[in-house]
Write an enzyme that holds these catalytic residues in place. Structure first.
Site: not given
Ligand SMILES: CC/C=C\C/C=C\C/C=C\CCC/C=C/C(=O)SCCNC(=O)CCNC(=O)[C@H](O)C(C)(C)COP(=O)(O)OP(=O)(O)OC[C@H]1O[C@@H](n2cnc3c(N)ncnc32)[C@H](O)[C@@H]1OP(=O)(O)O
Length: 303
Positions: A109, A154, A178-179
């Site tokens: 997400l 996601g 990994n949430e």
């Molecule tokens: C009681 C309650 C009960 C129930 C709950 C109720 C509701 C539920 C509530 C919430 C549920 C939400 C469920 C959420 C699901 C999700 O998917 S959350 C997102 C999780 N994703 C991650 O953790 C991944 C994060 N990213 C990374 O680990 C790395 O970026 C990568 C391995 C994917 C890639 O690594 P690299 O190639 O080294 O790239 P960078 O890390 O340098 O990233 C480049 C650039 O992109 C930006 N970015 C990375 N990921 C995201 C993202 N998911 N969203 C937006 N932006 C992202 C990162 O910040 C870098 O940006 P800049 O520095 O270039 O600006």
């Protein structure tokens, strides 16, 4: 320019990006599929490229949302539209879902959609995610994920919603829900999708610990069905597709529905409550703070 500065893609891709952005600005774009000769044409939107092969009935659907294929509202919407279009074309029986970005399947997400926005935006975003999951999980088409990069949260959900998963063998290509590492909770339908794939105990452990599996572990636990050398992932997905398409459609489709309907219905019967739950969870100060800290850490990684 600021967006492009964040990209780590070759000049070739930047040129291609420019062409796509230009074409997208003109509306939906189309171009001839390379060497197809069967009249099939690529189509798509700004963030989803579809390469259909009418001869085999298989379309390759590629995600392209730099820098990390995060599931932004736009990408979610475009994915739903592309899926719907393929479902409505009687010639198509299968989809290979993959990424057009090197090293990333999908970062999950889009955290910028979940941070510092208003409740109406959170509700719209969550509804779009529900829409995509319901369609992908229940589509009558065979969908095989050719996972050619990292696939957390996601991104993992997308892959788990397919019928079969092939992962490229690279230790950087981690996959899992990994949430909890972000201080958030995987919703029940993420959890159900994983349980239906790897079972209850393995899911409980994976979700509580926020495990991100490397390819060998992912194969062992059953998060993916096959691990192949990098560069062979799409070919392996196409080979697997042959086996799935050898089954009569009506029998396979009814079986898929029988296996998945109860899980999808569980969300369908409480969609609105699920949206409200997400909005109120996300609106908590503590959750906003946790997400901001996580985003900041990601941004500082490079610095
Ligand atoms: C009681 C309650 C009960 C129930 C709950 C109720 C509701 C539920 C509530 C919430 C549920 C939400 C469920 C959420 C699901 C999700 O998917 S959350 C997102 C999780 N994703 C991650 O953790 C991944 C994060 N990213 C990374 O680990 C790395 O970026 C990568 C391995 C994917 C890639 O690594 P690299 O190639 O080294 O790239 P960078 O890390 O340098 O990233 C480049 C650039 O992109 C930006 N970015 C990375 N990921 C995201 C993202 N998911 N969203 C937006 N932006 C992202 C990162 O910040 C870098 O940006 P800049 O520095 O270039 O600006």
């Amino acid at each position: 320019m600021a967006l492009l500065a964040g990209l780590r893609v070759p000049a070739r891709s930047l040129l291609r990006a420019g062409a796509r952005l230009r074409d997208a600005a003109l509306g939906r774009w189309e171009r001839a599929a390379g060497g197809g000769g069967d009249g099939a044409r690529s189509f798509g939107s700004q963030r989803v490229l579809v390469e259909p092969d009418a001869a085999t009935g298989v379309a390759v659907m590629k995600l392209w949302n730099p820098p990390v294929n995060s599931l932004s509202l736009d990408l979610l919407t475009e994915l739903v539209i592309s899926l719907e279009k393929l479902e409505n074309e009687k010639t198509f029986r299968g989809i290979i879902l993959t990424s057009d970005l090197p090293g990333i399947f999908s970062a999950g997400l889009d955290l910028t959609e979940m941070c510092g926005r208003n409740p109406a935006h959170y509700a719209e975003y969550w509804k779009a995610l529900q829409e995509l999951w319901l369609r992908l999980y229940q589509t009558h088409l065979v969908v095989i994920a050719a996972i050619n990069g990292a696939s957390p949260a996601g991104g993992c959900l997308l892959a788990l919603s397919c019928d079969y998963r092939v992962l490229a063998d690279n230790p950087k290509f981690i996959i899992g829900l990994n949430e909890t590492l972000l201080g958030i909770v995987a919703p029940f339908w993420f959890k159900d999708t994983m349980i239906n794939t790897i079972g209850h105990r393995a899911t409980e452990r994976a979700l509580q610990l926020g495990l991100l599996f490397r390819p060998a572990e992912a194969l062992q636990v059953g998060v993916v069905d096959q691990v192949v050398p990098e560069g062979q992932v799409q070919g392996a997905a196409l080979s697997a597709m042959t086996q799935w398409l050898a089954i009569p459609d009506h029998a396979r489709q009814l079986t898929k529905s029988m296996m998945r309907k109860a899980t999808a219905d569980r969300l369908l019967t409480q969609r609105e409550a699920d949206i409200q739950n997400f909005v109120s969870f996300l609106s908590r100060d503590s959750i906003q703070k946790a997400l901001q800290v996580y985003l900041e850490k990601l941004r500082q990684k490079k610095g």
